[in-house]
Design an enzyme around this catalytic site. Structure first.
Site, short mmCIF file in Angstrom:
data_model
loop_
_atom_site.label_atom_id
_atom_site.label_comp_id
_atom_site.label_asym_id
_atom_site.label_seq_id
_atom_site.Cartn_x
_atom_site.Cartn_y
_atom_site.Cartn_z
N HIS A 122 0.99 -1.26 0.01
CA HIS A 122 -0.14 -0.19 0.26
C HIS A 122 0.98 1.31 -0.04
O HIS A 122 1.96 1.21 0.53
CB HIS A 122 -0.96 0.09 1.28
CG HIS A 122 -1.87 0.97 1.41
ND1 HIS A 122 -1.79 2.35 1.86
CD2 HIS A 122 -3.24 1.03 1.19
CE1 HIS A 122 -2.84 2.96 1.93
NE2 HIS A 122 -3.93 2.16 1.41
N ASP A 199 3.15 -4.56 8.10
CA ASP A 199 1.90 -3.75 8.00
C ASP A 199 0.74 -4.82 8.11
O ASP A 199 0.58 -5.69 7.21
CB ASP A 199 2.03 -2.92 6.67
CG ASP A 199 0.66 -2.71 6.41
OD1 ASP A 199 -0.17 -2.50 7.08
OD2 ASP A 199 0.66 -1.61 5.29
N GLN A 202 -4.28 -4.98 6.93
CA GLN A 202 -5.26 -5.94 6.18
C GLN A 202 -5.34 -7.30 6.99
O GLN A 202 -6.32 -8.10 6.81
CB GLN A 202 -4.97 -6.21 4.93
CG GLN A 202 -5.20 -5.26 3.90
CD GLN A 202 -6.60 -4.68 4.07
OE1 GLN A 202 -7.66 -5.56 3.94
NE2 GLN A 202 -6.69 -3.37 3.72
N LYS A 225 -10.24 -1.43 10.49
CA LYS A 225 -10.22 -2.56 9.71
C LYS A 225 -10.64 -4.01 10.76
O LYS A 225 -10.88 -4.79 10.20
CB LYS A 225 -9.01 -2.98 9.11
CG LYS A 225 -8.11 -1.70 8.40
CD LYS A 225 -8.40 -1.53 7.03
CE LYS A 225 -7.40 -0.63 6.45
NZ LYS A 225 -7.92 -0.16 5.04
N CYS A 363 -4.74 2.48 -3.66
CA CYS A 363 -3.48 2.86 -3.02
C CYS A 363 -2.30 1.77 -3.26
O CYS A 363 -1.52 1.58 -2.31
CB CYS A 363 -3.58 3.14 -1.62
SG CYS A 363 -4.81 4.56 -1.11
N1 PMP Z 1 -1.65 -0.70 4.66
C1 PMP Z 1 -2.52 -1.53 4.10
C2 PMP Z 1 -2.32 -2.77 3.49
C3 PMP Z 1 -3.94 -0.87 4.10
O1 PMP Z 1 -4.80 -1.69 3.37
C4 PMP Z 1 -4.13 0.31 4.60
C5 PMP Z 1 -5.69 0.81 4.48
N2 PMP Z 1 -6.14 0.62 3.34
C6 PMP Z 1 -3.11 1.07 4.99
C7 PMP Z 1 -1.72 0.33 5.06
C8 PMP Z 1 -3.31 2.38 5.66
O2 PMP Z 1 -4.27 2.30 6.88
P1 PMP Z 1 -4.77 3.61 7.59
O3 PMP Z 1 -5.51 4.17 6.44
O4 PMP Z 1 -6.09 3.28 8.33
O5 PMP Z 1 -3.88 4.12 8.13
#
Ligand code: PMP
Length: 405
Positions: A122, A199, A202, A225, A363
């Site tokens: 991401h 990270d 997910q 999440k 993203c």
């Molecule tokens: N990493 C991953 C794999 C994600 O899916 C997301 C959220 N879509 C993020 C980071 C960022 O998370 P947040 O917007 O809650 O900070």
């Protein structure tokens, strides 16, 4: 608790609503999960009965709020099997946690150092490290991906050397659903003396990572999440790194003593928790963890696996439909396109039928570049989704296809 899908759905008030005259079919769980009544009640209870600032007041409300907040920290510690509660840092979410660590490493990395990212990340787990490399002149290397959405681990091994200081990789890809072999990634990184940040944005709604067993250095996730509220998350920071990294932000709460000549910093976790935190969010994060554990991760996985298999089979029956990242080792995320149709058009039409999916690059533009596509339609399933909802998705996609070709 036996897995009773109807009972579970009754826990989520939003699932009763209609969208455009159709029952809501919420399949955008990778973007954010819905919230059960227990979490909503927890938030209402906090603001109705014991809203106060924490760690500061001697009065009863402040004490109650502090106790509830620290109790939530302990719930997180237990949930992720973290050795010490002070290794749990409350953050605003995954992005905040990653930036906190990246900022700390700007004082550790040197010019000849290397850091490794994966092709499946991401943007949150790419951009902060690029900014770090710009600041420090360290080199960013990328683990390439295979067509099935997995990482090329043989290339990863070649990238590792004594120059590698840090590896950052997601546990599960938000764009494709791939579960990465983080055990192996961590082991190989540690063998050359590199630290690893995982990270977990997910993963934590699908699996319950055991952080002591993983021996990971940093693990980040977002409460939203995991059936919790937005604006709160956690960073697990291994004690030795917690001591080594400098504070991220200065302010109240993160200090021991302040004079105009010199300030000394508080111990973990407060060193990294400057300012008034999201108190209610932290407490509700704890309530969300309780809820998920009550449903049971084994049951969640079994049900989601059934949804994934059924949806994959049904979607594959649609002619000209391609699923990206079709590996067996994945969670309940399906990213797909229909030849000749823009994903946005499919998303817009099926929304008219009450179906919420995500369209776009999620993203994760490097993944879209790899497949040479502008984006995908992404259906991401949670434990409260049903096989009937999969049917509704498939029928709606078929209708959209008819309309658009
Ligand atoms: N990493 C991953 C794999 C994600 O899916 C997301 C959220 N879509 C993020 C980071 C960022 O998370 P947040 O917007 O809650 O900070």
């Amino acid at each position: 608790m036996a897995f009773d899908i109807q009972k579970i759905r009754n826990d989520f008030p939003i699932l009763k609503r209609q969208v455009n005259g159709y029952p809501l079919v919420y399949l955008d769980n990778a973007a954010t999960s819905q919230k059960p009544q227990a979490v909503i009640d927890c938030i209402v209870d906090y603001y109705s009965h014991y809203n106060a600032n924490i760690h500061r007041g001697v009065h009863t409300l402040s004490q109650e709020a502090t106790d509830a907040y620290e109790e939530a920290r302990k719930k997180i510690q237990k949930h992720f099997n973290i050795e010490n509660a002070y290794e749990v840092i409350f953050t605003a979410g995954t992005t905040h946690g990653i930036n906190l660590v990246a900022s700390g490493f700007s004082e550790i990395l040197r010019k000849a150092d290397e850091v490794i990212v994966s092709a499946l990340e991401h943007h949150s787990n790419i951009v902060p490290w690029q900014m770090l490399c710009e600041k420090t002149d360290a080199k960013l290397k990328v683990i390439p991906m295979n067509t099935d959405g997995t990482l090329d681990l043989s290339e990863y091994k070649k990238l590792l050397s004594e120059k590698t200081k840090l590896v950052f990789v997601n546990h599960i890809s938000n764009a494709l659903g791939t579960i990465n072999p983080i055990e192996e990634i961590i082991e190989k990184a540690h063998a050359v003396g590199a630290a690893v940040l995982v990270d977990g944005a997910q993963s934590c709604s699908h699996i319950k990572p055991d952080l002591q067993e993983l021996k990971v250095d940093f693990y980040v996730t977002s409460a939203h999440k995991m059936c919790g509220p937005t604006g709160v998350g956690m960073l697990y920071i291994k004690e030795e790194w917690g001591k080594k990294l400098p504070p991220y932000q200065g302010g109240g709460e993160m200090i021991k003593e302040v004079t105009f000549e010199r300030t000394t910093y508080a111990d973990l976790p407060h060193k990294f928790e400057a300012g008034t935190p999201n108190i209610c969010g932290g407490i509700a994060f704890g309530a969300a963890i309780d809820y998920l554990n009550e449903v049971g991760y084994e049951e969640i996985q079994q049900h989601e696996d059934e949804l994934l298999k059924y949806a994959t089979k049904k979607l594959k029956e649609i002619e000209l439909l391609t699923i990206y990242g079709d590996t067996p080792n994945k969670t309940s995320v399906i990213s797909f396109n229909i030849e000749g149709i823009h994903p946005y058009d499919i998303g817009t039409i099926i929304d008219k039928l009450g179906i919420a999916v995500r369209t776009g690059h999620h993203c994760a533009q490097p993944i879209m570049d790899f497949y040479k596509i502008p984006g995908t339609v992404r259906a991401s399933f949670a434990f409260y989704n049903t096989l009937e909802e999969v049917d509704a998705l498939v029928n709606a996609v078929k209708k959209a296809k008819l309309m658009l070709t």
